[in-house]
Design a protein around this motif. Sequence first.
Motif, mmCIF file in Angstrom:
data_model
loop_
_atom_site.group_PDB
_atom_site.id
_atom_site.type_symbol
_atom_site.label_atom_id
_atom_site.label_comp_id
_atom_site.label_asym_id
_atom_site.label_seq_id
_atom_site.Cartn_x
_atom_site.Cartn_y
_atom_site.Cartn_z
ATOM 1 N N ILE A 167 -0.565 -10.454 -6.280
ATOM 2 C CA ILE A 167 -1.430 -9.514 -6.985
ATOM 3 C C ILE A 167 -0.560 -8.683 -7.913
ATOM 4 O O ILE A 167 0.654 -8.597 -7.730
ATOM 5 N N LYS A 168 -1.175 -8.074 -8.925
ATOM 6 C CA LYS A 168 -0.380 -7.192 -9.772
ATOM 7 C C LYS A 168 -0.299 -5.815 -9.134
ATOM 8 O O LYS A 168 -1.256 -5.337 -8.518
ATOM 9 N N CYS A 169 0.856 -5.224 -9.280
ATOM 10 C CA CYS A 169 1.173 -3.919 -8.696
ATOM 11 C C CYS A 169 0.789 -3.882 -7.221
ATOM 12 O O CYS A 169 -0.220 -3.297 -6.823
ATOM 13 N N ALA A 170 1.629 -4.511 -6.420
ATOM 14 C CA ALA A 170 1.333 -4.652 -4.990
ATOM 15 C C ALA A 170 1.242 -3.317 -4.262
ATOM 16 O O ALA A 170 0.705 -3.248 -3.161
ATOM 17 N N GLY A 171 1.753 -2.262 -4.868
ATOM 18 C CA GLY A 171 1.643 -0.951 -4.230
ATOM 19 C C GLY A 171 0.352 -0.229 -4.549
ATOM 20 O O GLY A 171 -0.003 0.756 -3.880
ATOM 21 N N ALA A 172 -0.398 -0.691 -5.561
ATOM 22 C CA ALA A 172 -1.576 0.042 -6.036
ATOM 23 C C ALA A 172 -2.656 0.243 -4.971
ATOM 24 O O ALA A 172 -3.276 1.310 -4.927
ATOM 25 N N PRO A 173 -2.922 -0.747 -4.091
ATOM 26 C CA PRO A 173 -3.958 -0.514 -3.080
ATOM 27 C C PRO A 173 -3.650 0.677 -2.176
ATOM 28 O O PRO A 173 -4.551 1.451 -1.841
ATOM 29 N N GLN A 174 -2.353 0.829 -1.800
ATOM 30 C CA GLN A 174 -2.047 1.970 -0.946
ATOM 31 C C GLN A 174 -1.824 3.256 -1.732
ATOM 32 O O GLN A 174 -2.009 4.353 -1.206
ATOM 33 N N LYS A 175 -1.448 3.140 -3.017
ATOM 34 C CA LYS A 175 -1.362 4.351 -3.839
ATOM 35 C C LYS A 175 -2.714 5.060 -3.873
ATOM 36 O O LYS A 175 -2.802 6.291 -3.765
ATOM 37 N N ALA A 176 -3.775 4.285 -4.075
ATOM 38 C CA ALA A 176 -5.129 4.855 -4.115
ATOM 39 C C ALA A 176 -5.434 5.591 -2.818
ATOM 40 O O ALA A 176 -6.027 6.679 -2.814
ATOM 41 N N MET A 177 -5.024 4.994 -1.724
ATOM 42 C CA MET A 177 -5.282 5.567 -0.399
ATOM 43 C C MET A 177 -4.521 6.866 -0.180
ATOM 44 O O MET A 177 -5.078 7.870 0.283
ATOM 45 N N TYR A 178 -3.225 6.869 -0.523
ATOM 46 C CA TYR A 178 -2.420 8.073 -0.315
ATOM 47 C C TYR A 178 -2.935 9.242 -1.150
ATOM 48 O O TYR A 178 -2.984 10.384 -0.676
ATOM 49 N N LEU A 179 -3.315 8.981 -2.408
ATOM 50 C CA LEU A 179 -3.816 10.064 -3.258
ATOM 51 C C LEU A 179 -5.148 10.607 -2.731
ATOM 52 O O LEU A 179 -5.400 11.814 -2.784
ATOM 53 N N ALA A 180 -5.993 9.709 -2.211
ATOM 54 C CA ALA A 180 -7.249 10.153 -1.601
ATOM 55 C C ALA A 180 -6.971 11.020 -0.376
ATOM 56 O O ALA A 180 -7.545 12.113 -0.224
ATOM 57 N N CYS A 181 -6.071 10.559 0.471
ATOM 58 C CA CYS A 181 -5.739 11.309 1.689
ATOM 59 C C CYS A 181 -5.106 12.658 1.359
ATOM 60 O O CYS A 181 -5.359 13.659 2.032
ATOM 61 N N SER A 182 -4.283 12.681 0.314
ATOM 62 C CA SER A 182 -3.653 13.929 -0.106
ATOM 63 C C SER A 182 -4.717 14.956 -0.511
ATOM 64 O O SER A 182 -4.632 16.140 -0.152
ATOM 65 N N GLU A 183 -5.734 14.493 -1.232
ATOM 66 C CA GLU A 183 -6.831 15.376 -1.629
ATOM 67 C C GLU A 183 -7.632 15.833 -0.420
ATOM 68 O O GLU A 183 -7.936 17.029 -0.275
ATOM 69 N N TRP A 184 -7.977 14.896 0.461
ATOM 70 C CA TRP A 184 -8.755 15.253 1.651
ATOM 71 C C TRP A 184 -7.989 16.219 2.550
ATOM 72 O O TRP A 184 -8.574 17.137 3.119
ATOM 73 N N ARG A 227 -10.487 18.221 4.852
ATOM 74 C CA ARG A 227 -11.518 17.251 5.238
ATOM 75 C C ARG A 227 -10.972 16.016 5.951
ATOM 76 O O ARG A 227 -11.735 15.232 6.501
ATOM 77 N N LEU A 228 -9.650 15.827 5.910
ATOM 78 C CA LEU A 228 -9.082 14.575 6.417
ATOM 79 C C LEU A 228 -9.390 14.360 7.894
ATOM 80 O O LEU A 228 -9.563 13.226 8.340
#
Length: 420
Positions: A165-182, A187-188
């Motif tokens: 896949i392209k940018c193999a880190g992108a799936p978890q980047k999305a997750m970490y940024l979401a968790c950081s906000e929560w 709310r986490l």
Amino acid sequence: MSSSNNSKHHEVVIVGAGAGGLSVAASLLKRRPDLDIAVIDPAKEHSYQPGWTLVGGGVFNIKQTRRSMTSVVPRKVKHYEQAVEQFDPDNQTVTMANGDALHYSILVVSPGLKLNWEAIPGLKETLGKNGVTSNYQWETAPYTWENVTKLKKGRAIFTQPPMPIKCAGAPQKAMYLACSEWLSQGRLKDIDVEFCNAGAVLFGVADYVPALQSYIDKYDIALNLNQNLVEVDGDKQLATFEVTDANGEKQRVEKSFDMLHVCPPQCALDFVKNSPLADDAGWLDVYPDTLQHKRYENVFGLGDGANTPNAKTAAAVRAQAPVVAEYVLSLLVKQSPRAVYDGYGSCPLTVERGKIVLAEFIYGGKVKPSFPKWFIDGTKPSYLAWLLKEKSLPWVYWEGMLKGHEWLVKPEIASKPPRQ
């Protein structure tokens, strides 16, 4: 000169006006301003795809990541706004969707890859609604942030398909940024977060796993390896995964969700897959060190569509483009080329808002940092790396890479040609 009566000739024809195609064009013109170059791409706009992670994290506006194609194609390059229908490397022609053919001395192929949304039944129909989103396309990256801001409690699932896949880190980047906000909003504790990865490891380069694992623990994320998304029912908010156990046995498991961030399966584009330029899996069949085609010496491939075993990232393209440019010019003047690509790729892993683990590596998973450790230690989360990602890299992309500036990526020159 060509098998087609209505063909035009260019010294260099480039297929794809993405990061790879335009970077090669710009690097060639820096070396030889009078070179006759054509680029084929039907798109009217050019996207800075690395920015979509930050769109999904509420940092960038989506409009920051896209410019008109006319503003980024070098002025001296002839742009054909057409799709490619067929390659005929034996006759050195490329046929476009309007039936016209271009004849070339050198061909550079950098078309990207296909996001195969259709491979997961139900996904395409529900993408962009019912809490189903993806940072992998321009249209839905803003919906990721909308989901993050609206979710108060429930289950959020982030998926990663089998490689490549392209940018193999992108799936978890999305997750970490979401968790950081929560986490920042308190709310986490009310949101169950799962990372369902079809692979067997959190990240492919071991040196960066300890830092990433510390954030998996910090955010209390359920790390589910060997779990591959195979079906989505958006109306019922149900995701089906194929789970492989330690014995290789597979079973299907349904999971309910309130938010589902999907990284789609990815494959070679059809017009590449069905051409003489493809390997058995459909990717451009090139040598990993020179990016020269294995059967046609006047054809080169780079970027996400090539079968080189590097990470498919914009940083990899930035390092590949000068190598291709050196080779193209060497062939045009009939000299033995000696530039070599070492597999460099980079993945700035956004582990929280304001901190990044800057993964940089070459073939074989060997770490290759661009900066001294006292400045940025890529194996540890860093605010300086965040500034690099947010402030510097977009400018480097638009004003450097796409204009032929090769800062920190001057190609390595071997003492003798890699192969005769």
